[in-house]
Design an enzyme around this catalytic site. Sequence first.
Site, short mmCIF file in Angstrom:
data_model
loop_
_atom_site.label_atom_id
_atom_site.label_comp_id
_atom_site.label_asym_id
_atom_site.label_seq_id
_atom_site.Cartn_x
_atom_site.Cartn_y
_atom_site.Cartn_z
N ASP A 1 4.93 4.66 37.58
CA ASP A 1 5.95 4.10 37.78
C ASP A 1 6.43 3.90 39.09
OD1 ASP A 1 9.13 3.84 36.15
OD2 ASP A 1 9.73 5.68 37.05
N SER B 1 12.20 -1.85 33.97
CA SER B 1 12.14 -0.05 33.04
C SER B 1 11.19 -0.99 31.20
CB SER B 1 13.43 0.39 32.78
OG SER B 1 13.94 0.86 34.32
N TYR C 1 19.51 13.61 31.26
CA TYR C 1 18.65 12.83 30.94
C TYR C 1 18.02 12.71 32.15
CZ TYR C 1 15.99 9.62 28.08
OH TYR C 1 15.16 8.76 27.65
N HIS D 1 8.94 0.04 42.11
CA HIS D 1 8.88 1.04 41.15
C HIS D 1 7.95 -0.14 40.35
CE1 HIS D 1 10.87 0.67 37.42
NE2 HIS D 1 10.53 1.22 37.08
N ARG E 1 19.24 5.58 31.28
CA ARG E 1 19.92 5.74 32.67
C ARG E 1 21.42 5.08 32.79
NH1 ARG E 1 18.22 2.41 34.88
NH2 ARG E 1 16.19 1.59 33.80
N ARG F 1 11.59 10.28 25.41
CA ARG F 1 10.64 9.78 26.21
C ARG F 1 9.33 11.81 25.72
NH1 ARG F 1 10.62 6.05 30.74
NH2 ARG F 1 11.96 4.56 30.11
N CYS G 1 8.48 -1.97 30.32
CA CYS G 1 7.92 -3.16 30.07
C CYS G 1 6.29 -3.35 30.05
CB CYS G 1 8.47 -4.18 30.61
SG CYS G 1 10.06 -4.89 30.74
N LYS H 1 14.12 8.58 40.41
CA LYS H 1 14.44 6.45 40.17
C LYS H 1 15.15 7.49 41.78
CE LYS H 1 12.30 4.35 38.29
NZ LYS H 1 12.21 4.63 36.74
P1 GTP Z 1 9.45 2.93 31.92
O1 GTP Z 1 9.07 3.93 32.00
O2 GTP Z 1 10.53 2.76 31.59
O3 GTP Z 1 9.74 1.87 33.77
O4 GTP Z 1 8.89 1.87 31.39
P2 GTP Z 1 7.32 1.22 31.90
O5 GTP Z 1 6.71 0.46 32.60
O6 GTP Z 1 6.78 2.34 31.75
O7 GTP Z 1 7.24 1.14 30.28
P3 GTP Z 1 5.77 1.72 28.87
O8 GTP Z 1 4.13 1.29 29.29
O9 GTP Z 1 6.14 2.88 28.92
O10 GTP Z 1 6.31 0.64 27.50
C1 GTP Z 1 6.94 0.18 27.13
C2 GTP Z 1 6.94 -0.55 26.17
O11 GTP Z 1 5.72 -2.17 25.83
C3 GTP Z 1 6.17 0.26 24.40
O12 GTP Z 1 6.71 0.37 23.23
C4 GTP Z 1 4.52 -0.37 25.06
O13 GTP Z 1 4.35 -0.32 23.64
C5 GTP Z 1 5.75 -2.14 24.90
N1 GTP Z 1 4.57 -2.39 26.10
C6 GTP Z 1 3.31 -2.37 27.13
N2 GTP Z 1 2.69 -3.12 27.17
C7 GTP Z 1 2.54 -3.70 25.83
C8 GTP Z 1 1.82 -5.01 26.29
O14 GTP Z 1 0.68 -5.25 26.74
N3 GTP Z 1 2.28 -6.11 24.93
C9 GTP Z 1 3.03 -6.17 24.20
N4 GTP Z 1 3.42 -6.71 23.73
N5 GTP Z 1 3.89 -4.29 24.28
C10 GTP Z 1 3.44 -3.67 25.51
C1 SPV Z 2 12.57 3.65 34.15
O1 SPV Z 2 14.05 3.81 33.46
O2 SPV Z 2 12.34 2.38 34.81
C2 SPV Z 2 12.14 4.94 34.05
C3 SPV Z 2 12.77 6.50 33.13
O3 SPV Z 2 11.47 5.11 34.43
S1 SPV Z 2 14.24 7.10 34.52
O4 SPV Z 2 13.44 8.14 34.73
O5 SPV Z 2 15.03 7.57 33.23
O6 SPV Z 2 14.92 6.38 34.92
MN MN Z 3 10.29 3.77 35.41
#
Ligand code: GTP
Ligand code: SPV
Ligand code: MN
Length: 589
Positions: free
Chosen positions: A282, A255, A204, A233, A76, A374, A257, A213
């Site tokens: 999400d 994002s 993208y 979110h 983004r 992704r 996290c 979003k």
């Molecule tokens: P968006 O799709 O961008 O909104 O992201 P998201 O909030 O769904 O994050 P996601 O679960 O994909 O995790 C993002 C990164 O954080 C990955 O590389 C995970 O491996 C890492 N991660 C997730 N949960 C944990 C955790 O409990 N501990 C640690 N150390 N890392 C974590």
């Molecule tokens: C985020 O960035 O919080 C996502 C990926 O979930 S995107 O769809 O690119 O916004």
């Molecule tokens: Mn997201």
Amino acid sequence: MSNLGSCNTTNQAVIQWVKEMADLCQPDRVYWCDGSEAEKQALTAQAVADGVLLKLNPEKLPGCFYHRSNPNDVARVEQCTYICTDVETDAGPTNNWAPPKEMKERLYGLARGGMKGRTLYVIPYLMGPAGSAMSKVGVELSDSIYVALNMRIMTRMGRIAYQQLGTSDDFNRGLHCMLDVNPERRYICHFPRENLIISVGSAYGGNVLLGKKCLALRIGSYLGRQEGWMAEHMLVLGVESPRGEKTYVAAAFPSACGKTNFAMLIPPERFAGWKVWTLGDDIAWMKPGPDGRLYAINPEAGYFGVAPGTNYKSNPNAMQTIARDTIYTNVALTPDLDVWWEGKDGEPPAQATDWQGRPWTPASKEKAAHPNSRFTAPMANNPALAPEVNDPNGVPISAIVFGGRRATTMPLVFQAFNWTHGVFIGATLGSEMTAAAVGGMGQVRRDPMAMLPFCGYNMGGYFRHWLRMRKRLKFPPRIFHVNWFRKDAEGNFLWPGFGENMRVLKWIVDRCHGRADANETPLGWVPGAKDIDLEGLDGFTAEHLEEALNIDLEEWRRELLMQEELFLKLYSHLPKELIFQRELLVSRL
Ligand code: GTP
Ligand code: SPV
Ligand code: MN
């Protein structure tokens, strides 16, 4: 006059708008998506023939395809994202703003003739369960076959959307033109009053899958304030106890996290008989129900998830979800047409092609997969998919959890004293920036409710909306804050995370049901070392837990100053309640 092709709806407002946009963009063809299986096969074959997708090894990854985006277009772009309200203060100081008329002229100017030689895909889609009063219809017009195929996974796409819409003209209009994918001419613009989105110059993710979003959060939050609901979110999960009690939790983390990971959590052995179900990973749309509880639906139908770090240990449900029918974007490709990314199971491949199409070996200095690479996968593939996901009424939320990526300061978990305090905790949320958006990696920034890049109006007004929702709820969810990312002096994570987060989730669930102890601290209610079950966590002692839960006053003095920055920026629209909450926190500390 454009040739509109064989239109598959009788909705006059849709037909009229497609006609206008086709006249403007001048595509060679207009293709009306119906969402059928036959259409998926045909579009996929076309995308392969065009070189947009590459078919992956059907033995290892049946139904899976590989895509590389332009290297200038991998996340983004917040600096190119605009909220075009009539008055600038309605967009507020945290959004880019432009006058709607001027911006539309500029964008229509860019789009004029922009689809010559190309196909315009008419993509009708439904956000939310069919027949739900909370669901919304959108129609995206895009010249990207990749967008059409991704929207098919991420939303309920096709005739089902026209069925929900009927003869109404109340649908979100989304125009997407790739143009030459030039960052200089990249705009993602929202016109909330007209329920309109125009995105140009990107191909993208969140920039172009307009249901996600753009509609579900930016336009959604704007509509939510008007209509009395919340677009957030947030992941939504259901925790089922061995006795069959189900507790629903929504959690907002910025994002990249941890939302997808938390939503798909598999409890460790110690929690035999417990089960976590995924509602969404999400986005949550939440509305007070007739019984005074807050009900949530997941408007999406798929996961656009972060690939790096996903493996059978961290997230087995995700690994099973993406084993078939998945589109991979910007990961690495192996010689046997399998995919790889940093943090996948097993040894890195001896050789591979990186996300930019260059040869890669484990000796290479650069990453094989882009950090924001992704997968797009249907939620139906998720072994933990909650059966309630298609319930038009949604699920009643007992807990709302905020969380950020913080190496210091923020304890593992604490609970707000009440709703208003919880809104303050959400409003002051901070997190290190990630690869999900261009720029600033690793810096801590304020990201209120994880919505900084996604709030479709003035952030101060959004806080006021949160505070007002309390009056409409007889049973407001309890509010918590978590931090899985705190580090020790050597830079190691203090908390094991992933499935072990069940231990914290269990405390949260028990607090909601009045079954768990906590200590009153300046920040809120914090569990004592005995209140979090550590059995079966090898090498992790009560002392480690105390370190993860510690409140360091020196760090909190700095934190207060950082929180102050955002409040100053928002001052003219900031609800008084939040200023009082800040005063109370300062005096407690
Ligand atoms: P968006 O799709 O961008 O909104 O992201 P998201 O909030 O769904 O994050 P996601 O679960 O994909 O995790 C993002 C990164 O954080 C990955 O590389 C995970 O491996 C890492 N991660 C997730 N949960 C944990 C955790 O409990 N501990 C640690 N150390 N890392 C974590
Ligand atoms: C985020 O960035 O919080 C996502 C990926 O979930 S995107 O769809 O690119 O916004
Ligand atoms: Mn997201």
